[in-house]
Write an enzyme that holds these catalytic residues in place. Structure first.
Site, PDB file in Angstrom:
ATOM      1  N   ASP A  41      28.966  47.742  50.840  1.00 54.98           N
ATOM      2  CA  ASP A  41      28.565  46.463  50.280  1.00 54.98           C
ATOM      3  C   ASP A  41      27.226  46.544  49.555  1.00 54.98           C
ATOM      4  O   ASP A  41      26.198  46.906  50.151  1.00 54.98           O
ATOM      5  CB  ASP A  41      28.488  45.418  51.392  1.00 54.98           C
ATOM      6  N   GLU A  71      32.763  46.643  57.051  1.00 54.16           N
ATOM      7  CA  GLU A  71      31.738  46.539  56.001  1.00 54.16           C
ATOM      8  C   GLU A  71      30.419  47.120  56.495  1.00 54.16           C
ATOM      9  O   GLU A  71      29.970  46.828  57.602  1.00 54.16           O
ATOM     10  CB  GLU A  71      31.548  45.068  55.623  1.00 54.16           C
ATOM     11  N   ARG A 105      51.817  20.945  29.023  1.00 54.11           N
ATOM     12  CA  ARG A 105      50.507  21.249  29.595  1.00 54.11           C
ATOM     13  C   ARG A 105      50.614  22.053  30.883  1.00 54.11           C
ATOM     14  O   ARG A 105      49.845  22.994  31.106  1.00 54.11           O
ATOM     15  CB  ARG A 105      49.738  19.948  29.837  1.00 54.11           C
ATOM     16  N   LYS A 129      33.416  42.119  58.990  1.00 51.24           N
ATOM     17  CA  LYS A 129      32.246  41.849  58.148  1.00 51.24           C
ATOM     18  C   LYS A 129      30.972  41.878  59.000  1.00 51.24           C
ATOM     19  O   LYS A 129      31.023  42.011  60.226  1.00 51.24           O
ATOM     20  CB  LYS A 129      32.404  40.485  57.475  1.00 51.24           C
ATOM     21  N   LYS A 133      39.017  35.539  47.092  1.00 48.67           N
ATOM     22  CA  LYS A 133      38.319  34.478  46.355  1.00 48.67           C
ATOM     23  C   LYS A 133      39.229  33.948  45.252  1.00 48.67           C
ATOM     24  O   LYS A 133      39.044  34.208  44.058  1.00 48.67           O
ATOM     25  CB  LYS A 133      37.005  35.008  45.789  1.00 48.67           C
TER      26      LYS A 133
END
Length: 291
Positions: A229, A207, A110, A177, A145
């Site tokens: 963005d 950004e 597994r 950002k 992410k």
């Protein structure tokens, strides 16, 4: 035994990262008492012949982790690889042939499949995105992410699928950002601060979500790359026209298999998508014991 180097494509993942991930995964699965089922039901001297088989078509990634998992539980196991990571496979194709202690094979099954299923799913989804950009110069890249603790492996899978990696962590490069801009007092202020602290090998990306913000960035001449963005295709084309190759452009937001070809057609240098890692379907793969 197939040499482990033959399992790798041009992409590379550190053997230390493989070892750490395998040990952590086996510790999670074996717990305090080990595989009580196999220990109770399989005589110690029984050997097994098995094959790892793809149940669907796609791009393979994770075979070095499967091999490391099997070897950790059965050091004298014999494994032959029929493909290498980064290969395209068809349903029913054999990936590995395995011969060794039955208990070790069953206990490792597994964990080995989890690695190959997860990473091949990412490689397969990445390849689908890359295929949609054929005929353009746009490169597909991932984001941060990723599954906690598995970033190096998942970014490796993106490379197996023909994609490119964004930064691996907060220490790779500066990515400014919208919240950084808000706290620092505006685009020029934040870029001036960033440039004053950046080493000569540290890139700065910022950004923006409007053409007006892009113009402000271009006026400063302080950024190495600009992340566009959630801009629509028409706005992305205008951004490319205004930039004229002076700065690297990365498009992000609303990137799907349905939209990516149109985004790539605008001429942006990169398209980043968190979906490559956070939403890739698991690849269907199995280990079949041969009688």
């Amino acid at each position: 035994m197939t040499p482990s180097s033959l399992l790798y494509p041009d992409a590379f993942v550190s053997p230390l990262a493989i070892d750490e991930a395998v040990r952590r995964a086996l510790d999670e699965d074996l717990g305090r008492a080990g595989d009580v089922t196999s220990t109770a039901t399989i005589p110690e001297n029984i050997r097994a012949q098995a094959a790892m088989v793809a149940r669907q078509g796609g791009v393979i990634s994770g075979l070095p982790l499967a091999v490391a998992t099997l070897q950790m539980l059965a050091p004298d196991i014999d494994i032959t690889a029929h493909v290498r990571d980064g290969a395209s496979v068809t349903p029913g194709q054999h990936l590995l042939t395995i011969a060794g202690p039955a208990r070790g094979v069953l206990t490792a099954e597994r964990t080995a499949l989890n690695f190959v299923g997860r990473l091949s799913g990412i490689a397969t989804r990445t390849a689908q995105y890359v295929d949609c950009t054929a005929g353009t110069t746009t490169r597909i890249c991932c984001t941060r992410k990723t599954t906690p603790g598995l970033r190096a492996l998942e970014k490796y899978a993106v490379r197996c699928g023909g994609g490119f990696n964004h930064r691996f962590g907060l220490d790779d490069a500066m990515l400014i950002k919208d919240n950084h801009i808000a706290v620092a007092g505006g685009i020029r202020a934040v870029l001036e601060r960033a440039r004053s602290r950046a080493g000569h090998l540290v890139k700065i990306e910022i950004e923006v979500d409007t053409l007006a913000q892009l113009d402000e960035v271009l006026d400063t001449r302080l950024a190495d790359a600009v992340l566009l963005d959630n801009m629509d295709v028409a706005t992305l084309r205008k951004a490319v026209e205004r930039t004229q190759g002076w700065v690297v452009l990365e498009a992000s937001g609303n990137v799907t298999l349905d939209t990516i070809a149109a985004i790539a057609s605008t001429g942006v240098d990169y398209i980043s998508s968190g979906a490559l890692t956070h939403s890739a379907p698991n690849f269907d793969v199995a280990i079949d014991i041969e009688a």
